[in-house]
Design a protein around this motif. Structure first.
Motif, PDB file in Angstrom:
ATOM      1  N   THR A   2     -18.930  -7.419 -38.494  1.00  0.00           N
ATOM      2  CA  THR A   2     -18.611  -8.379 -39.549  1.00  0.00           C
ATOM      3  C   THR A   2     -17.125  -8.688 -39.530  1.00  0.00           C
ATOM      4  OG1 THR A   2     -18.224  -6.627 -41.179  1.00  0.00           O
ATOM      5  CG2 THR A   2     -20.451  -7.499 -41.020  1.00  0.00           C
ATOM      6  N   MET A   3     -16.786  -9.863 -40.062  1.00  0.00           N
ATOM      7  CA  MET A   3     -15.389 -10.269 -40.166  1.00  0.00           C
ATOM      8  C   MET A   3     -15.198 -11.024 -41.465  1.00  0.00           C
ATOM      9  SD  MET A   3     -13.195 -12.658 -37.543  1.00  0.00           S
ATOM     10  CE  MET A   3     -11.459 -12.998 -37.815  1.00  0.00           C
ATOM     11  N   ALA A   4     -14.132 -10.719 -42.167  1.00  0.00           N
ATOM     12  CA  ALA A   4     -13.782 -11.431 -43.393  1.00  0.00           C
ATOM     13  C   ALA A   4     -12.317 -11.829 -43.324  1.00  0.00           C
ATOM     14  CB  ALA A   4     -14.024 -10.559 -44.621  1.00  0.00           C
ATOM     15  N   ALA A   5     -12.049 -13.089 -43.641  1.00  0.00           N
ATOM     16  CA  ALA A   5     -10.678 -13.596 -43.632  1.00  0.00           C
ATOM     17  C   ALA A   5     -10.398 -14.266 -44.965  1.00  0.00           C
ATOM     18  CB  ALA A   5     -10.478 -14.578 -42.490  1.00  0.00           C
ATOM     19  N   LYS A   6      -9.402 -13.778 -45.655  1.00  0.00           N
ATOM     20  CA  LYS A   6      -9.021 -14.324 -46.952  1.00  0.00           C
ATOM     21  C   LYS A   6      -7.601 -14.851 -46.858  1.00  0.00           C
ATOM     22  CE  LYS A   6      -8.648 -13.018 -51.853  1.00  0.00           C
ATOM     23  NZ  LYS A   6      -8.772 -11.893 -52.820  1.00  0.00           N
ATOM     24  N   GLY A   7      -7.388 -16.086 -47.292  1.00  0.00           N
ATOM     25  CA  GLY A   7      -6.054 -16.634 -47.147  1.00  0.00           C
ATOM     26  C   GLY A   7      -5.687 -17.644 -48.202  1.00  0.00           C
ATOM     27  N   GLN A   8      -4.405 -17.919 -48.254  1.00  0.00           N
ATOM     28  CA  GLN A   8      -3.876 -18.952 -49.124  1.00  0.00           C
ATOM     29  C   GLN A   8      -2.715 -19.622 -48.411  1.00  0.00           C
ATOM     30  OE1 GLN A   8      -2.914 -16.503 -52.522  1.00  0.00           O
ATOM     31  NE2 GLN A   8      -0.770 -16.321 -51.905  1.00  0.00           N
ATOM     32  N   SER A   9      -2.552 -20.909 -48.640  1.00  0.00           N
ATOM     33  CA  SER A   9      -1.470 -21.630 -47.993  1.00  0.00           C
ATOM     34  C   SER A   9      -0.958 -22.733 -48.908  1.00  0.00           C
ATOM     35  CB  SER A   9      -1.937 -22.231 -46.664  1.00  0.00           C
ATOM     36  OG  SER A   9      -2.987 -23.168 -46.877  1.00  0.00           O
ATOM     37  N   VAL A  10       0.305 -23.070 -48.713  1.00  0.00           N
ATOM     38  CA  VAL A  10       0.949 -24.152 -49.446  1.00  0.00           C
ATOM     39  C   VAL A  10       1.681 -25.015 -48.430  1.00  0.00           C
ATOM     40  CG1 VAL A  10       2.555 -24.792 -51.277  1.00  0.00           C
ATOM     41  CG2 VAL A  10       1.310 -22.625 -51.417  1.00  0.00           C
ATOM     42  N   SER A  11       1.496 -26.331 -48.498  1.00  0.00           N
ATOM     43  CA  SER A  11       2.210 -27.229 -47.597  1.00  0.00           C
ATOM     44  C   SER A  11       2.774 -28.403 -48.388  1.00  0.00           C
ATOM     45  CB  SER A  11       1.293 -27.740 -46.485  1.00  0.00           C
ATOM     46  OG  SER A  11       0.217 -28.477 -47.015  1.00  0.00           O
ATOM     47  N   ILE A  12       3.973 -28.789 -48.010  1.00  0.00           N
ATOM     48  CA  ILE A  12       4.687 -29.880 -48.676  1.00  0.00           C
ATOM     49  C   ILE A  12       5.159 -30.869 -47.617  1.00  0.00           C
ATOM     50  CG2 ILE A  12       6.725 -30.518 -50.025  1.00  0.00           C
ATOM     51  CD1 ILE A  12       4.757 -28.983 -51.694  1.00  0.00           C
ATOM     52  N   GLU A  13       4.961 -32.165 -47.848  1.00  0.00           N
ATOM     53  CA  GLU A  13       5.496 -33.202 -46.983  1.00  0.00           C
ATOM     54  C   GLU A  13       6.299 -34.187 -47.831  1.00  0.00           C
ATOM     55  OE1 GLU A  13       2.548 -35.121 -44.629  1.00  0.00           O
ATOM     56  OE2 GLU A  13       1.770 -33.252 -43.795  1.00  0.00           O
ATOM     57  N   VAL A  14       7.411 -34.658 -47.277  1.00  0.00           N
ATOM     58  CA  VAL A  14       8.254 -35.618 -47.989  1.00  0.00           C
ATOM     59  C   VAL A  14       8.425 -36.872 -47.140  1.00  0.00           C
ATOM     60  CG1 VAL A  14       9.497 -33.796 -49.211  1.00  0.00           C
ATOM     61  CG2 VAL A  14      10.404 -34.678 -47.048  1.00  0.00           C
ATOM     62  N   ARG A  15       8.769 -37.945 -47.787  1.00  0.00           N
ATOM     63  CA  ARG A  15       9.023 -39.205 -47.094  1.00  0.00           C
ATOM     64  C   ARG A  15      10.005 -40.025 -47.925  1.00  0.00           C
ATOM     65  NH1 ARG A  15       6.717 -42.189 -43.055  1.00  0.00           N
ATOM     66  NH2 ARG A  15       6.808 -44.450 -43.246  1.00  0.00           N
ATOM     67  N   GLU A  16      11.068 -40.489 -47.265  1.00  0.00           N
ATOM     68  CA  GLU A  16      12.097 -41.304 -47.906  1.00  0.00           C
ATOM     69  C   GLU A  16      12.643 -40.646 -49.166  1.00  0.00           C
ATOM     70  OE1 GLU A  16      10.453 -45.181 -48.449  1.00  0.00           O
ATOM     71  OE2 GLU A  16      10.429 -45.627 -46.305  1.00  0.00           O
ATOM     72  N   GLY A  17      12.887 -39.342 -49.054  1.00  0.00           N
ATOM     73  CA  GLY A  17      13.541 -38.619 -50.131  1.00  0.00           C
ATOM     74  C   GLY A  17      12.671 -38.237 -51.299  1.00  0.00           C
ATOM     75  N   ALA A  18      11.358 -38.467 -51.189  1.00  0.00           N
ATOM     76  CA  ALA A  18      10.454 -38.142 -52.299  1.00  0.00           C
ATOM     77  C   ALA A  18       9.238 -37.390 -51.783  1.00  0.00           C
ATOM     78  CB  ALA A  18      10.012 -39.416 -53.009  1.00  0.00           C
ATOM     79  N   LEU A  19       8.580 -36.703 -52.683  1.00  0.00           N
ATOM     80  CA  LEU A  19       7.374 -35.962 -52.322  1.00  0.00           C
ATOM     81  C   LEU A  19       6.274 -36.921 -51.867  1.00  0.00           C
ATOM     82  CD1 LEU A  19       5.861 -33.214 -52.314  1.00  0.00           C
ATOM     83  CD2 LEU A  19       5.153 -33.740 -54.655  1.00  0.00           C
ATOM     84  N   GLU A  20       5.716 -36.672 -50.682  1.00  0.00           N
ATOM     85  CA  GLU A  20       4.651 -37.503 -50.141  1.00  0.00           C
ATOM     86  C   GLU A  20       3.283 -36.847 -50.297  1.00  0.00           C
ATOM     87  OE1 GLU A  20       2.968 -40.660 -47.499  1.00  0.00           O
ATOM     88  OE2 GLU A  20       4.690 -40.485 -48.844  1.00  0.00           O
ATOM     89  N   HIS A  21       3.249 -35.529 -50.082  1.00  0.00           N
ATOM     90  CA  HIS A  21       1.964 -34.827 -50.120  1.00  0.00           C
ATOM     91  C   HIS A  21       2.203 -33.354 -50.424  1.00  0.00           C
ATOM     92  CE1 HIS A  21      -2.205 -33.924 -49.081  1.00  0.00           C
ATOM     93  NE2 HIS A  21      -1.760 -32.915 -48.350  1.00  0.00           N
ATOM     94  N   ALA A  22       1.385 -32.812 -51.285  1.00  0.00           N
ATOM     95  CA  ALA A  22       1.438 -31.382 -51.599  1.00  0.00           C
ATOM     96  C   ALA A  22       0.017 -30.840 -51.601  1.00  0.00           C
ATOM     97  CB  ALA A  22       2.099 -31.147 -52.955  1.00  0.00           C
ATOM     98  N   GLU A  23      -0.161 -29.705 -50.998  1.00  0.00           N
ATOM     99  CA  GLU A  23      -1.508 -29.136 -50.909  1.00  0.00           C
ATOM    100  C   GLU A  23      -1.441 -27.620 -51.006  1.00  0.00           C
ATOM    101  OE1 GLU A  23      -5.039 -28.696 -47.552  1.00  0.00           O
ATOM    102  OE2 GLU A  23      -3.822 -30.519 -47.606  1.00  0.00           O
ATOM    103  N   ARG A  24      -2.346 -27.072 -51.757  1.00  0.00           N
ATOM    104  CA  ARG A  24      -2.506 -25.623 -51.823  1.00  0.00           C
ATOM    105  C   ARG A  24      -3.967 -25.309 -51.614  1.00  0.00           C
ATOM    106  NH1 ARG A  24       0.207 -21.127 -53.719  1.00  0.00           N
ATOM    107  NH2 ARG A  24      -1.147 -19.360 -54.219  1.00  0.00           N
ATOM    108  N   SER A  25      -4.239 -24.348 -50.775  1.00  0.00           N
ATOM    109  CA  SER A  25      -5.631 -23.962 -50.522  1.00  0.00           C
ATOM    110  C   SER A  25      -5.769 -22.454 -50.585  1.00  0.00           C
ATOM    111  CB  SER A  25      -6.089 -24.474 -49.156  1.00  0.00           C
ATOM    112  OG  SER A  25      -5.329 -23.885 -48.117  1.00  0.00           O
ATOM    113  N   GLU A  26      -6.891 -22.008 -51.074  1.00  0.00           N
ATOM    114  CA  GLU A  26      -7.230 -20.590 -51.122  1.00  0.00           C
ATOM    115  C   GLU A  26      -8.715 -20.462 -50.795  1.00  0.00           C
ATOM    116  OE1 GLU A  26      -6.156 -18.449 -54.601  1.00  0.00           O
ATOM    117  OE2 GLU A  26      -4.255 -19.541 -54.894  1.00  0.00           O
TER     118      GLU A  26
END
Length: 448
Positions: free
Chosen positions: A26-50
């Motif tokens: 058996t295998m179990a993988a538990k994770g969390q991640s946060v990613s941020i992208e910007v464009r022209e000095g402002a927030l373009e995309h934000a994502e958090r996954s668990e």
């Protein structure tokens, strides 16, 4: 209460045994991640996954089946076990499948020595955004940059656990921190782009955001006004950014699965010279803070430091249990396991012997030829080693970079190419594949 990956693995294993499995892993993988992208000095995309993912492989005699799920409810675990056993009973027999003998399993390990997990706290989204903005600003500040295509920063934390009915149970937690930037120079048909980025286990090791943005911008501008090179036979210098792909082709050719199928251009070359005599390829899964490091493989066997190529001579294959059994050999501790896939041979950290010349020394010595900095597409014959790839980079004349080039093809045969490689001394020691720039004389170049 949320169960740990270890608890879920053992619950799955118990359910599979009750459902009639003779063997289970058996295998179990538990994770969390946060990613941020910007464009022209402002927030373009934000994502958090668990999330958590579960994989179950069962054996009924020599028949096996694999199921996976991202649902950890008790009723789902029971359904997975029953479904897997039913599938295994309908599967064809595989005489080479099966778990490791308990005597083959790793007995103890010191996770602290691997430094797979950064003890620093998870960075706040605002801190990731600040890094991405700093990279974007540094890229945009380069003269000639028309826009920054993307700038992003991310953080991830993942726990993995493996358990099997042969007595193995083990896991570890990894962290990762990355930053990247892509710059665009020029416009219309003359537009060019390039990138820079970094990914580390420890936040404190990550290169400065401003440096990453600046280099991405400088690389994009350098590619402006590219031409097609002249067709002919020339020396080709593979930049350190892409040179590891050549060693990757060698590693693919010594993969036990390919050898067992007889579909490798190196299948008859064990114990023979495959690189210049002063070069070795070393696999070391024990390097601290490196993504390819691990104490055990996907079947619970201890990993090991080994010389795949020693002083130019091929010493052995990369094997998991199944490919080793097919070849009548012992596993090299190189089984990689995914949630939804059975184990297969894979390499960990790789290092090619470095040379005693800088990349600039090799450029000066090559006279007229091509410096390759990026490649697209590939036509590689796994049986013969015939090699052809689209490439772009810089034309070299009289030992100096003359102008950027694109839309060309480089070709040769990997067996001959690898025997002629001349390494520089510019490998990045913190990568999982430590390979310097590589010069190869006499490659076929198709351009104008």
């Amino acid at each position: 209460m949320t169960q740990s990956p270890q608890d879920l693995c053992h619950a799955l294993m118990d359910a599979a045994k009750k459902a009639g499995a003779d063997g289970v892993d058996t295998m179990a993988a538990k994770g969390q991640s946060v990613s941020i992208e910007v464009r022209e000095g402002a927030l373009e995309h934000a994502e958090r996954s668990e999330g958590i993912d579960l994989g179950l492989r069962v054996f009924v005699g020599r028949q096996q089946a694999l199921v996976s799920s991202s649902d950890a409810r008790p009723e789902t675990l029971l359904a997975m076990a029953e479904r897997a056993v039913a599938m295994a009973k309908e599967a064809p027999e595989d005489p080479y499948s099966g778990l490791a003998d308990p005597s083959q399993l790793i007995q103890d390990w010191d996770l602290a020595a691997f430094e797979l997990e950064d003890p620093a706290v998870e960075p706040a989204p605002e801190a990731l955004k600040d890094d991405a903005l700093a990279a974007e600003a540094a890229c945009q500040a380069i003269e000639g940059i028309t826009q920054v295509q993307s700038a992003g920063a991310s953080y991830g934390s993942h726990s993995v656990h493996l358990a099997a009915s042969n007595g193995f149970s083990g896991g570890y937690r990894r962290t990762s921190r990355s930053l990247s930037c892509v710059g665009i120079a020029g416009a219309g048909a003359g537009m060019e782009r390039d990138y820079d980025g970094d990914s580390r286990t420890y936040q404190s090791d990550l290169r400065a955001a401003a440096d990453i943005g600046r280099i991405a911008g400088e690389r994009a501008v350098e590619r402006l006004d590219a031409r097609k090179p002249v067709t002919g036979t020339y020396p080709v210098l593979f930049d350190e950014r892409i040179s590891s792909s050549l060693i990757g082709h060698l590693l693919g050719a010594v993969n036990g699965a390919s050898i067992a199928r007889g579909s490798s251009w190196l299948k008859d070359n064990l114990g023979e010279q495959v690189l210049p005599a002063h070069l070795s390829v070393i696999e070391d899964p024990f390097r601290p803070r490196i993504t390819g490091s691990r104490p055990f493989d996907g079947e619970g066997l201890p990993t090991q430091r080994r010389e795949i190529v020693q002083d130019g001579v091929l010493t052995g294959w990369t094997l998991d249990l199944a490919s080793a059994r097919k070849l009548g050999l012992d596993s090299s501790g190189n089984a990689a396991r995914g949630i939804g896939s059975v184990p297969s041979p894979s390499n960990w950290n790789i290092e090619l012997t470095s040379g005693d010349q800088s990349r600039e020394d090799l450029i000066r010595g090559m006279g007229t030829g091509l410096l390759v900095t990026s490649m697209i597409g590939s036509t590689i014959n796994p049986n013969t080693g015939d090699y052809s790839r689209g490439a772009s980079g810089f034309w070299v004349e009289n030992g100096e970079i003359a102008y950027p080039v694109n839309e060309c093809t480089i070709a040769g045969n990997l067996r001959d190419m690898l025997m002629r490689i001349i390494p520089a001394n510019d490998a990045r020691s913190y990568l999982s594949r430590v390979v310097p720039s590589l010069l190869i004389e006499g490659m076929t170049l198709a351009g104008n």
